[in-house]
Motif scaffolding. Structure first.
Motif, short mmCIF file in Angstrom:
data_model
loop_
_atom_site.label_atom_id
_atom_site.label_comp_id
_atom_site.label_asym_id
_atom_site.label_seq_id
_atom_site.Cartn_x
_atom_site.Cartn_y
_atom_site.Cartn_z
N VAL A 150 6.59 45.88 58.99
CA VAL A 150 7.87 45.90 57.93
C VAL A 150 8.32 44.59 57.99
N VAL A 151 8.59 44.14 56.78
CA VAL A 151 9.05 42.63 56.83
C VAL A 151 10.42 42.83 55.90
N GLY A 152 11.85 42.44 56.45
CA GLY A 152 12.79 42.55 55.74
C GLY A 152 13.42 41.13 55.53
N LYS A 153 14.30 41.03 54.64
CA LYS A 153 14.96 39.73 54.42
C LYS A 153 16.47 39.97 55.05
N ILE A 154 16.73 38.98 55.74
CA ILE A 154 18.21 39.18 56.36
C ILE A 154 19.21 38.72 55.31
N VAL A 155 20.11 39.49 54.85
CA VAL A 155 21.09 39.24 53.97
C VAL A 155 22.49 38.69 54.53
N ASN A 156 22.70 39.42 55.65
CA ASN A 156 23.99 39.04 56.44
C ASN A 156 24.07 39.43 57.92
N VAL A 157 24.53 38.65 58.45
CA VAL A 157 24.66 38.97 60.14
C VAL A 157 26.11 39.22 60.27
N ILE A 158 26.50 40.29 60.92
CA ILE A 158 27.79 40.61 61.43
C ILE A 158 27.86 40.84 62.80
N ALA A 159 29.16 40.02 63.42
CA ALA A 159 29.41 39.95 64.88
C ALA A 159 30.73 40.19 65.36
N ASP A 160 31.02 40.97 66.41
CA ASP A 160 32.19 41.21 66.94
C ASP A 160 32.88 39.73 67.14
N GLU A 161 34.02 39.38 67.27
CA GLU A 161 34.78 38.04 67.22
C GLU A 161 34.52 38.01 68.85
N ASN A 162 34.54 38.74 69.65
CA ASN A 162 34.50 38.50 71.02
C ASN A 162 33.44 38.28 71.76
N ILE A 163 32.33 38.01 70.99
CA ILE A 163 31.04 37.47 71.32
C ILE A 163 30.66 36.02 70.64
N LEU A 164 31.75 35.47 69.99
CA LEU A 164 31.73 34.31 69.47
C LEU A 164 32.37 33.22 70.44
N ASN A 165 31.78 32.12 70.45
CA ASN A 165 32.45 30.73 71.24
C ASN A 165 33.42 30.22 70.15
N SER A 166 34.06 29.02 70.57
CA SER A 166 35.37 28.22 69.97
C SER A 166 34.78 27.72 68.71
N ALA A 167 33.49 27.63 68.71
CA ALA A 167 32.81 26.87 67.18
C ALA A 167 32.56 28.07 66.20
N GLY A 168 32.72 29.19 66.58
CA GLY A 168 32.31 30.33 65.73
C GLY A 168 30.89 30.92 65.91
N LYS A 169 30.25 30.56 66.77
CA LYS A 169 28.71 30.74 66.93
C LYS A 169 28.74 31.68 68.24
N VAL A 170 27.49 32.52 67.98
CA VAL A 170 27.42 33.77 69.00
C VAL A 170 27.09 32.93 70.35
N ASP A 171 27.74 33.36 71.40
CA ASP A 171 27.69 33.05 72.75
C ASP A 171 26.72 33.95 73.44
N PRO A 172 25.59 33.77 73.99
CA PRO A 172 24.75 34.74 74.70
C PRO A 172 25.07 35.26 75.75
N SER A 173 25.98 34.56 76.63
CA SER A 173 26.51 34.95 77.81
C SER A 173 27.66 36.19 77.39
N LYS A 174 28.25 36.09 76.31
CA LYS A 174 29.20 37.34 76.13
C LYS A 174 28.31 38.45 75.31
N LEU A 175 27.42 38.12 74.46
CA LEU A 175 26.41 39.17 73.98
C LEU A 175 25.72 40.09 74.86
N LYS A 176 25.19 39.43 76.08
CA LYS A 176 24.75 40.31 76.98
C LYS A 176 23.48 41.21 76.56
#
Length: 207
Positions: A150-176
């Protein structure tokens, strides 16, 4: 005499690191632990734990599903799905989503006590408890070697603000996020950063 000792140590090290045939295995580690969300009949929320999947393009994701999966039927019907990353805080529920099947357990999602809301972009649910979710439109379903890709097109990614760093990118250490060990059928926590991509090997580019 010193040279002989070094040679002996090198030979001993080689013996320790001898290779051994293990046969045919899906020997990829780590594997992601993907939570694939779909709607079934009467908008029933279904979530499946998928390890055999991953990014196959800048805006595309591929999943390998068995033909009898409820998730596969739902994706074909709704032409959409979501993919969240399982995390340490919800590993019990994530594992349950892989043990139970929506074909035999209509209240599979309800048993976890989790919550879902309809995606604004695709006809699929977003699971509130997971902090990072990809919203996907179905591009194709193709039978391959007895299973279905199954192949899907990613049309959007939604993230909780508490897993983002100061630059607004996902922080893997917070994502766990967790990873799946196919050798021993176990889950592992992701470790800390070991190097910077496109930088760690840059020194070897110099003449």
């Amino acid at each position: 005499m010193c040279h002989n000792k070094i040679n002996i140590l090198q030979e001993d090290l080689y013996i320790i690191n001898m290779k051994k045939d293990l046969g045919v295995l899906p020997a990829v580690f780590p594997m992601p632990v993907l939570m694939v969300g779909t709607y079934g009949e009467n908008d029933t929320v279904d979530v499946m734990n998928v390890a055999w999947g991953g990014i196959c393009g800048e805006d595309k994701i591929a999943l390998n599903l068995a033909p009898d999966r409820k998730t596969l039927a739902n994706i074909r019907e709704r032409k959409a799905f979501t993919v969240a990353l399982a995390d340490e805080d919800h590993i019990k529920e994530a594992d349950f989503f892989g043990i139970a099947t929506g074909n035999k357990m209509p209240d599979k999602f309800a048993r976890t006590g989790f919550h879902a809301e309809k995606s604004k972009n695709v006809d699929a649910p977003i699971i509130s408890e997971f902090s990072l979710t990809m919203e996907c439109e179905l591009l194709e379903v193709r039978e391959m070697y007895g299973d279905f890709r199954v192949v899907g097109k990613i049309v959007n990614v939604i993230a909780d603000e508490n897993i983002l760093n100061s630059a607004g990118k996902v922080d893997p250490s917070k994502l766990k996020a967790v990873m799946f060990d196919q050798y021993n059928m176990e889950y592992y926590a992701t470790g800390g950063k070991v190097a910077k991509a496109w930088n760690a090997g840059a020194g070897l580019m110099k003449e």
